[in-house]
Design an enzyme around this catalytic site. Structure first.
Site, short mmCIF file in Angstrom:
data_model
loop_
_atom_site.label_atom_id
_atom_site.label_comp_id
_atom_site.label_asym_id
_atom_site.label_seq_id
_atom_site.Cartn_x
_atom_site.Cartn_y
_atom_site.Cartn_z
N HIS A 63 -13.22 -47.52 -38.45
CA HIS A 63 -13.96 -47.90 -37.23
C HIS A 63 -15.47 -47.98 -37.48
CE1 HIS A 63 -10.41 -47.71 -34.79
NE2 HIS A 63 -10.20 -46.42 -35.03
N ASP A 84 -3.33 -48.88 -39.74
CA ASP A 84 -3.58 -47.82 -38.76
C ASP A 84 -3.15 -48.33 -37.37
OD1 ASP A 84 -5.56 -45.16 -38.53
OD2 ASP A 84 -5.55 -46.37 -36.69
N HIS A 89 -4.81 -48.13 -34.75
CA HIS A 89 -5.99 -48.69 -34.10
C HIS A 89 -6.59 -49.81 -34.95
CE1 HIS A 89 -5.65 -44.37 -32.91
NE2 HIS A 89 -5.80 -44.88 -31.71
N ASP A 99 -0.96 -42.99 -37.97
CA ASP A 99 -0.79 -42.73 -36.54
C ASP A 99 0.18 -43.72 -35.90
OD1 ASP A 99 -2.73 -44.68 -36.98
OD2 ASP A 99 -4.33 -43.64 -35.88
C1 SP5 Z 1 -9.24 -43.40 -37.36
C2 SP5 Z 1 -8.60 -43.33 -36.01
O1 SP5 Z 1 -7.38 -43.32 -35.92
N1 SP5 Z 1 -9.41 -43.22 -34.96
C3 SP5 Z 1 -8.87 -43.17 -33.65
C4 SP5 Z 1 -9.92 -42.92 -32.65
C5 SP5 Z 1 -9.31 -42.85 -31.29
N2 SP5 Z 1 -10.28 -42.38 -30.36
C6 SP5 Z 1 -9.87 -42.51 -29.00
C7 SP5 Z 1 -8.95 -41.37 -28.65
C8 SP5 Z 1 -8.32 -41.63 -27.34
C9 SP5 Z 1 -7.33 -40.53 -27.13
N3 SP5 Z 1 -6.37 -40.90 -26.19
C10 SP5 Z 1 -5.48 -39.77 -26.06
C11 SP5 Z 1 -4.29 -40.05 -25.22
C12 SP5 Z 1 -3.50 -38.77 -25.24
N4 SP5 Z 1 -2.46 -38.80 -24.25
ZN ZN Z 2 -5.98 -44.74 -35.79
#
Ligand code: SP5
Ligand code: ZN
Length: 345
Positions: free
Chosen positions: A162, A198, A200, A287
């Site tokens: 990211h 990933d 994301h 993930d």
């Molecule tokens: C590297 C990587 O995987 N970064 C991911 C960053 C995500 N950040 C946002 C997290 C949002 C969390 N949402 C949680 C939902 C739980 N029910």
């Molecule tokens: Zn991720």
């Protein structure tokens, strides 16, 4: 598979992040890398400490002022106010559209906002050292590939995909995949593919290479209409200028089946084969695992073996860099499954 691991990752250990306005324990923890290390050792994989200095390559993928900020951010934070060494800095203001990002303010929080895409990337005392060691691992892995090694795994954290040319975000500070790709280019590989698996979208990596034809970026990820990072990762982002046609996004609906995910992986692999890459960098986020606490894909441990096998069949020299994956206790098995699928294909 030869693996780079550095104990420096422990230096990045923030205590909490924000979620729905509340402080919650960090999902991205030191335990993650330790679980992967333990499983790698158990399975007889060789662990080495990175030996390359990534500084020259870092300057090609990140801006000088961002690197200078990140390197000194903790010192500046601590100097700001007594007691700050026990507090975590977070940004609270950002230069969105119509505001200026060319002028770096003097105020620390304003600078932190300038260099952040979210408030979800907490800094701690050793963030720079941990992130730099991850970038050094990526550069070391690229050097080994240049010298003829088939594949190397970088067991590093914090993750990197990211992090853009001049900003942190999504637990990422330095873009390790971009460092590996750039170092492979510098080592003589004419065309390098980056495959980001990933959950994301790898917005940082995409942005770093968006106008380049020598580095192909391909990503499969949760549809940004509903999934982080929201503001990039759509299918119509195909590259610009010389890079037109060298960016491929394959967004998938949150909750989709593993079968659908593997169909997208096939499309990604076909694009990489058509590109005739000389080397491959895999942004290995785990993930996508069904048990991940913050993501919504459904891969099972055995699916990671299948992922490794498919990547191995590309027949390319490959650097794997660890990205996300927050089911910490299962991370080792899932990572090693990819590696052993790759080696056994
Ligand atoms: C590297 C990587 O995987 N970064 C991911 C960053 C995500 N950040 C946002 C997290 C949002 C969390 N949402 C949680 C939902 C739980 N029910
Ligand atoms: Zn991720």
């Amino acid at each position: 598979m030869l693996t780079f691991f550095s104990d420096s990752h422990h230096a990045h250990a923030p205590q909490y992040e924000f979620f729905r306005g509340e402080r919650v324990p960090c999902f991205e923890t030191p335990a993650r890398a330790e679980y992967v290390k333990a499983r790698l050792s158990e399975r007889g994989h060789v662990l080495q400490t990175p030996d390359a200095d990534s500084r020259v390559v870092l300057a090609k993928v990140h801006s000088a002022r961002y690197l200078a900020f990140l390197e000194h951010a903790w010192r500046d934070w601590v100097q700001l106010e007594a007691g700050n060494e026990a507090r975590q800095p977070f940004p609270s203001v950002w230069p969105v559209r119509t505001l200026r990002s060319d002028v770096e303010p003097l105020n620390f929080t304003a600078r932190l906002g300038l260099y952040s895409m979210d408030n979800g990337s907490p800094l701690s005392a050793g963030t720079w050292y941990a992130a730099k060691a991850g970038a050094d691992a990526a550069a070391s892995a690229a050097a080994l590939l240049t010298a003829g090694e088939r594949a190397v795994f970088c067991c590093s954290r914090p993750p990197g995909h990211h992090a853009g040319p001049d900003f942190m975000g999504g637990y990422c500070f330095l873009n390790n995949a971009a460092v590996a790709a750039q170092a492979l280019r510098d080592g003589g590989a004419a065309r390098v593919a980056v495959l980001d698996v990933d959950y994301h979208h790898g917005n940082g990596t995409q942005s770093i290479f968006y106008d380049r034809a020598d580095v192909l970026f391909v990503s499969l990820h949760g549809d940004p209409m509903t999934e982080y990072p929201f503001y990039l990762g759509h299918a119509d982002e195909t590259g610009m200028g010389e890079g037109a046609g060298f960016n491929l996004n394959l967004p998938l609906p949150a909750g989709c089946t593993a079968a659908r995910w593997f169909e997208a992986l096939e499309a990604a692999c076909l694009r990489i084969a058509a590109f005739k890459a000389h080397a491959l960098v895999v942004s290995l986020g785990l993930d996508t695992f069904a048990g991940d606490p913050i993501s919504k894909f459904a891969l099972q441990p055995d699916d990671f073996i299948r992922l490794g096998e498919r990547l191995g069949k590309l027949g390319l020299s490959t650097v794997f860099v660890l990205e996300g994956g927050y089911a910490a206790a299962e991370l080792g098995t899932n990572a090693v499954n990819v590696i052993e699928g790759f080696e056994g294909c």
